[in-house]
Design an enzyme around this catalytic site. Structure first.
Site, PDB file in Angstrom:
ATOM      1  N   HIS A  22      15.596  10.394 -19.161  1.00  0.00           N
ATOM      2  CA  HIS A  22      16.289  11.434 -19.932  1.00  0.00           C
ATOM      3  C   HIS A  22      15.507  12.745 -19.901  1.00  0.00           C
ATOM      4  O   HIS A  22      16.051  13.807 -19.587  1.00  0.00           O
ATOM      5  CB  HIS A  22      16.471  10.950 -21.375  1.00  0.00           C
ATOM      6  CG  HIS A  22      17.180  11.910 -22.270  1.00  0.00           C
ATOM      7  ND1 HIS A  22      18.492  11.745 -22.647  1.00  0.00           N
ATOM      8  CD2 HIS A  22      16.759  13.057 -22.882  1.00  0.00           C
ATOM      9  CE1 HIS A  22      18.856  12.747 -23.442  1.00  0.00           C
ATOM     10  NE2 HIS A  22      17.813  13.549 -23.597  1.00  0.00           N
ATOM     11  N   GLU A  23      14.228  12.658 -20.227  1.00  0.00           N
ATOM     12  CA  GLU A  23      13.410  13.876 -20.282  1.00  0.00           C
ATOM     13  C   GLU A  23      13.128  14.429 -18.887  1.00  0.00           C
ATOM     14  O   GLU A  23      13.123  15.651 -18.685  1.00  0.00           O
ATOM     15  CB  GLU A  23      12.100  13.591 -21.023  1.00  0.00           C
ATOM     16  CG  GLU A  23      12.274  13.195 -22.474  1.00  0.00           C
ATOM     17  CD  GLU A  23      12.983  14.245 -23.302  1.00  0.00           C
ATOM     18  OE1 GLU A  23      12.940  15.442 -22.944  1.00  0.00           O
ATOM     19  OE2 GLU A  23      13.613  13.876 -24.315  1.00  0.00           O
ATOM     20  N   HIS A  26      16.053  16.520 -17.752  1.00  0.00           N
ATOM     21  CA  HIS A  26      16.021  17.865 -18.343  1.00  0.00           C
ATOM     22  C   HIS A  26      15.075  18.768 -17.556  1.00  0.00           C
ATOM     23  O   HIS A  26      15.411  19.910 -17.217  1.00  0.00           O
ATOM     24  CB  HIS A  26      15.523  17.795 -19.793  1.00  0.00           C
ATOM     25  CG  HIS A  26      16.530  17.299 -20.778  1.00  0.00           C
ATOM     26  ND1 HIS A  26      17.843  17.698 -20.797  1.00  0.00           N
ATOM     27  CD2 HIS A  26      16.391  16.435 -21.819  1.00  0.00           C
ATOM     28  CE1 HIS A  26      18.480  17.109 -21.794  1.00  0.00           C
ATOM     29  NE2 HIS A  26      17.617  16.330 -22.426  1.00  0.00           N
TER      30      HIS A  26
END
Length: 226
Positions: A22-23, A26
């Site tokens: 997820h990170e 980003h």
């Protein structure tokens, strides 16, 4: 204790992978749109150590798991993004915010598809692998849906800022420094206050459950598991 240790063993990989990807998503998309802040800090990486938050990634999920909580959640260190460095600004903001939840949906799809290869796994390890896949499937969907809520500082609020006209986007964006207080108020304090008057004000949890259940059914159908 054995049950708890088994529970930890089937949750730790799904949580770490979901949060790390997820990170990292980003960070990668921010770089693609021109902001190298995350790159300079080593966050454009799938190395979990670069993204793990000791409390949010390890202690919080662990405490929820050991306490028998029906709701398991966790988070990583937020990826720093200089939104002024994104080109174009609004599209970049939306795509950076969307990257995390979209990656979690992709991971959930991968886990659902992997259910079909369980017959190839040795019988002794099949239950453990199956539980890991099931937890990866459910946790990634929950993480995606939760982050899409339009509440600062979640990804959904940044997508909303990117979509709103400037006259509305600017004051909404100013709420982000108070985002954690807003989340605590909506998720914890409001339901507690409502219970004092016999009211069920836990509407966010109801929305999360309904949305995650519907999305799970859809992905299971798409992957031939329904």
């Amino acid at each position: 204790m054995n049950i708890s240790l088994y529970g930890i063993s089937v949750w730790i990989l799904p949580i770490i992978i979901a949060i790390t990807f997820h990170e990292a998503a980003h960070a990668y998309v921010a770089l693609r749109f021109g902001d190298d802040t995350a790159l300079k800090l080593g966050r454009v990486s799938f190395n979990p150590i670069r993204h793990i938050d000791p409390f949010g990634t390890i202690l919080l999920p662990g405490m929820l798991l050991l306490s028998g909580s029906p709701f398991l959640f966790g988070y990583a260190k937020p990826v720093p993004v200089n939104f002024r460095g994104l080109q174009p600004l609004r599209t970049g903001m939306i795509m950076v915010a969307l990257a995390g939840p979209a990656t979690n949906i992709a991971l959930a799809l991968a886990a659902a598809l992997a259910f079909h290869i369980l017959p190839l796994v040795p019988a002794d390890g099949a239950p453990w692998v199956a539980r890991n896949l099931l937890n990866a499937f459910s946790f990634n969907i929950l993480l995606a849906v939760f982050n899409m809520l339009p509440i600062p500082p979640l990804d959904g609020s940044r997508i909303l800022v990117g979509l709103l006209p400037g006259v509305l986007a600017r004051p909404f964006a100013r709420l982000e420094p108070y985002g954690m207080l807003i989340l605590i108020g909506i998720l914890i304090l409001l339901p507690l206050a409502g219970s004092q008057f016999g009211l069920n004000l836990d509407f966010v949890s109801r929305l999360l459950r309904a949305t995650t259940d519907s999305l799970q059914q859809l992905l299971l159908l798409l992957t031939g598991n329904a």
